[in-house]
Design an enzyme around this catalytic site. Sequence first.
Site, PDB file in Angstrom:
ATOM      1  N   LYS A 157     -14.499  -1.851  14.176  1.00  0.00           N
ATOM      2  CA  LYS A 157     -13.206  -2.137  14.913  1.00  0.00           C
ATOM      3  C   LYS A 157     -13.289  -1.668  16.282  1.00  0.00           C
ATOM      4  O   LYS A 157     -12.165  -1.977  16.883  1.00  0.00           O
ATOM      5  CB  LYS A 157     -12.021  -1.561  14.050  1.00  0.00           C
ATOM      6  CG  LYS A 157     -12.003  -2.002  12.664  1.00  0.00           C
ATOM      7  CD  LYS A 157     -11.127  -1.155  11.806  1.00  0.00           C
ATOM      8  CE  LYS A 157     -11.405  -1.376  10.354  1.00  0.00           C
ATOM      9  NZ  LYS A 157      -9.982  -1.965   9.840  1.00  0.00           N
TER      10      LYS A 157
ATOM     11  N   ASN B 199       0.978  -1.314  -0.036  1.00  0.00           N
ATOM     12  CA  ASN B 199      -0.070   0.043  -0.048  1.00  0.00           C
ATOM     13  C   ASN B 199       0.879   1.212   0.152  1.00  0.00           C
ATOM     14  O   ASN B 199       2.019   1.311   0.350  1.00  0.00           O
ATOM     15  CB  ASN B 199      -0.751   0.235   1.300  1.00  0.00           C
ATOM     16  CG  ASN B 199      -1.944  -0.784   0.978  1.00  0.00           C
ATOM     17  OD1 ASN B 199      -2.359  -1.244  -0.011  1.00  0.00           O
ATOM     18  ND2 ASN B 199      -2.778  -0.785   2.384  1.00  0.00           N
TER      19      ASN B 199
ATOM     20  N   LYS C  26      10.062 -19.136  -3.397  1.00  0.00           N
ATOM     21  CA  LYS C  26      11.445 -18.935  -2.909  1.00  0.00           C
ATOM     22  C   LYS C  26      12.343 -18.613  -3.912  1.00  0.00           C
ATOM     23  O   LYS C  26      13.515 -17.674  -3.712  1.00  0.00           O
ATOM     24  CB  LYS C  26      12.188 -20.240  -2.440  1.00  0.00           C
ATOM     25  CG  LYS C  26      11.508 -20.610  -0.932  1.00  0.00           C
ATOM     26  CD  LYS C  26      12.345 -21.430  -0.281  1.00  0.00           C
ATOM     27  CE  LYS C  26      11.857 -21.559   1.308  1.00  0.00           C
ATOM     28  NZ  LYS C  26      10.573 -22.300   1.309  1.00  0.00           N
TER      29      LYS C  26
HETATM   30  O1  PMT Z   1       2.634   7.402   5.873  1.00  0.00           O
HETATM   31  P1  PMT Z   1       2.186   8.735   4.919  1.00  0.00           P
HETATM   32  O2  PMT Z   1       2.672   8.912   3.933  1.00  0.00           O
HETATM   33  O3  PMT Z   1       2.392   9.916   6.007  1.00  0.00           O
HETATM   34  O4  PMT Z   1       0.383   8.548   4.841  1.00  0.00           O
HETATM   35  C1  PMT Z   1      -0.370   8.691   5.799  1.00  0.00           C
HETATM   36  C2  PMT Z   1      -1.452   7.528   5.650  1.00  0.00           C
HETATM   37  C3  PMT Z   1      -2.346   8.425   4.658  1.00  0.00           C
HETATM   38  C4  PMT Z   1      -1.011   6.329   5.224  1.00  0.00           C
HETATM   39  C5  PMT Z   1      -2.284   7.640   7.074  1.00  0.00           C
HETATM   40  O5  PMT Z   1      -2.529   9.009   7.482  1.00  0.00           O
HETATM   41  C6  PMT Z   1      -3.442   6.830   6.969  1.00  0.00           C
HETATM   42  O6  PMT Z   1      -4.518   6.952   6.621  1.00  0.00           O
HETATM   43  N1  PMT Z   1      -3.341   5.345   7.572  1.00  0.00           N
HETATM   44  C7  PMT Z   1      -4.452   4.303   7.201  1.00  0.00           C
HETATM   45  C8  PMT Z   1      -4.355   3.919   5.924  1.00  0.00           C
HETATM   46  C9  PMT Z   1      -5.329   2.641   5.728  1.00  0.00           C
HETATM   47  O7  PMT Z   1      -4.674   1.433   5.806  1.00  0.00           O
HETATM   48  O8  PMT Z   1      -6.483   2.964   6.156  1.00  0.00           O
HETATM   49  P2  PMT Z   1      -7.862   2.033   6.041  1.00  0.00           P
HETATM   50  O9  PMT Z   1      -8.968   2.477   6.131  1.00  0.00           O
HETATM   51  O10 PMT Z   1      -7.561   0.708   5.151  1.00  0.00           O
HETATM   52  O11 PMT Z   1      -7.576   1.136   7.458  1.00  0.00           O
HETATM   53  C10 PMT Z   1      -8.325   1.437   8.776  1.00  0.00           C
HETATM   54  C11 PMT Z   1      -7.545   1.161   9.937  1.00  0.00           C
HETATM   55  O12 PMT Z   1      -7.089  -0.091  10.066  1.00  0.00           O
HETATM   56  C12 PMT Z   1      -6.156   1.793  10.013  1.00  0.00           C
HETATM   57  O13 PMT Z   1      -5.820   2.229  11.176  1.00  0.00           O
HETATM   58  C13 PMT Z   1      -5.269   0.536   9.862  1.00  0.00           C
HETATM   59  O14 PMT Z   1      -4.037   0.946  10.279  1.00  0.00           O
HETATM   60  C14 PMT Z   1      -5.971  -0.460  10.204  1.00  0.00           C
HETATM   61  N2  PMT Z   1      -5.583  -1.786   9.590  1.00  0.00           N
HETATM   62  C15 PMT Z   1      -6.105  -1.975   8.111  1.00  0.00           C
HETATM   63  C16 PMT Z   1      -5.725  -3.290   7.734  1.00  0.00           C
HETATM   64  C17 PMT Z   1      -5.387  -4.213   8.439  1.00  0.00           C
HETATM   65  N3  PMT Z   1      -5.171  -5.484   7.735  1.00  0.00           N
HETATM   66  N4  PMT Z   1      -5.002  -4.084   9.689  1.00  0.00           N
HETATM   67  C18 PMT Z   1      -5.247  -3.033  10.411  1.00  0.00           C
HETATM   68  O15 PMT Z   1      -4.804  -2.588  11.561  1.00  0.00           O
END
Ligand code: PMT
Length: 391
Positions: A334, A204, A281
């Site tokens: 969550k 990502n 691998k």
């Molecule tokens: O790193 P930068 O370049 O500064 O950019 C910052 C950012 C845009 C990456 C950051 O601000 C941000 O938004 N991070 C979360 C990105 C994301 O994956 O969002 P999501 O909507 O997919 O996930 C929601 C939450 O679940 C997030 O807190 C994520 O860390 C968590 N998650 C998601 C998927 C997963 N398998 N496990 C998780 O814990």
Amino acid sequence: MLKDRNILLGVTGSIAAYKAVDISRRLKDHGAAVSVVMTEAAARFITPYTFEAVTGNKVYTDLFKDPFSHIELSKKADLFIIAPATANTINKLSCGLADNLITNLWLTYEGLSLIAPAMNFRMYRSPSVKKHIKELKKNGVQFIGPDTGSLACGEEGPGRMVDVPVIVEAAVMALTEKDLHNKNVLVTAGPTVEAIDPVRFISNRSSGKMGYAVAHAAKRRGAEVTLISGPTSLPEPLGVNTVNVNDADEMEKAVLKHLTKSHYVIMAAAVADFSPLSKAKVKNRKAEITSLELKKNTDIIKKIGKKKGKRVLTGFAAETGNNIDSAKSKLKDKNLDLIVLNDITREGAGFDVDTNIVTIIDKKSKIDEYPLMSKIDVANVILDRILDLKK
Ligand code: PMT
């Protein structure tokens, strides 16, 4: 971070005096009002006029020109930095001698102080300098450095003044209220990288800047910080326990390992939602790849949400649009206490940049929109909001 703070910068006679110009400029960039005081020897290395131009304030050199400056300047200062500090000045400060404006000010000053020594390594290892540094430290003075390396005289050894950003960071640290003292903060940052084979991967977008800013801000506010970071090109934040991981599996294990002692968990990582079903691998032949089978990765934050106990859990939502409903449903699904929505399509928000535009939503569906801010300011807003929940 230093808005409305008054910093007294004492510059003494070392070749490193020119670096003090950069120190004063960066302190000013942080919002501080900087008053520079120089010894006569320092003014031989760099002119007072340079500091005047950079700080926009009068520079003081002469004890007799402004008879009460040695009292007035120290009264209003929140922090007294001496950088560079020569062996001569350090020894005088420790003995309480007052033969110039800096040493006079030192005697009348009663607040926080930082000293960044700069001298030849033979001077630094001399018994008298060692003794006086020890004495000043005993009296609560914080020393930063010196570094070891090549010295102005061409010799090598300890005695180089530490780099300017280190001094400025020490000043910010010293003046930041420690409202997270005795708290453990767990932060995730960066992307995860899911290997297809030794060459290829899926991932990502994330530079890690947002999560690193949260870790940095929490450290400045006195927390014990563990940062679980996917691969980034960022330097490890000073004083933070950084655990480097590659893929979502490793991130999950590291988060669970460090969860027990944490009070606040803030997950800014862009965890890959999928990874290849099998990891080769050896490098796959291009011609043989027709499709890629994926498996879903564990939703780490959701797993933590189920067993968070009294911890405050904050997640991020990277959205293409101001999708409040989607962020709200992530918050609920969550079991988060706060969610930070960033619309990555907006200029100055989301990936890679040093700024962000966020909307913070809490469990009561209170929605607060914030303007464009630096990521470190966003990090402080998030920490403020977390502390507010505890009030
Ligand atoms: O790193 P930068 O370049 O500064 O950019 C910052 C950012 C845009 C990456 C950051 O601000 C941000 O938004 N991070 C979360 C990105 C994301 O994956 O969002 P999501 O909507 O997919 O996930 C929601 C939450 O679940 C997030 O807190 C994520 O860390 C968590 N998650 C998601 C998927 C997963 N398998 N496990 C998780 O814990």
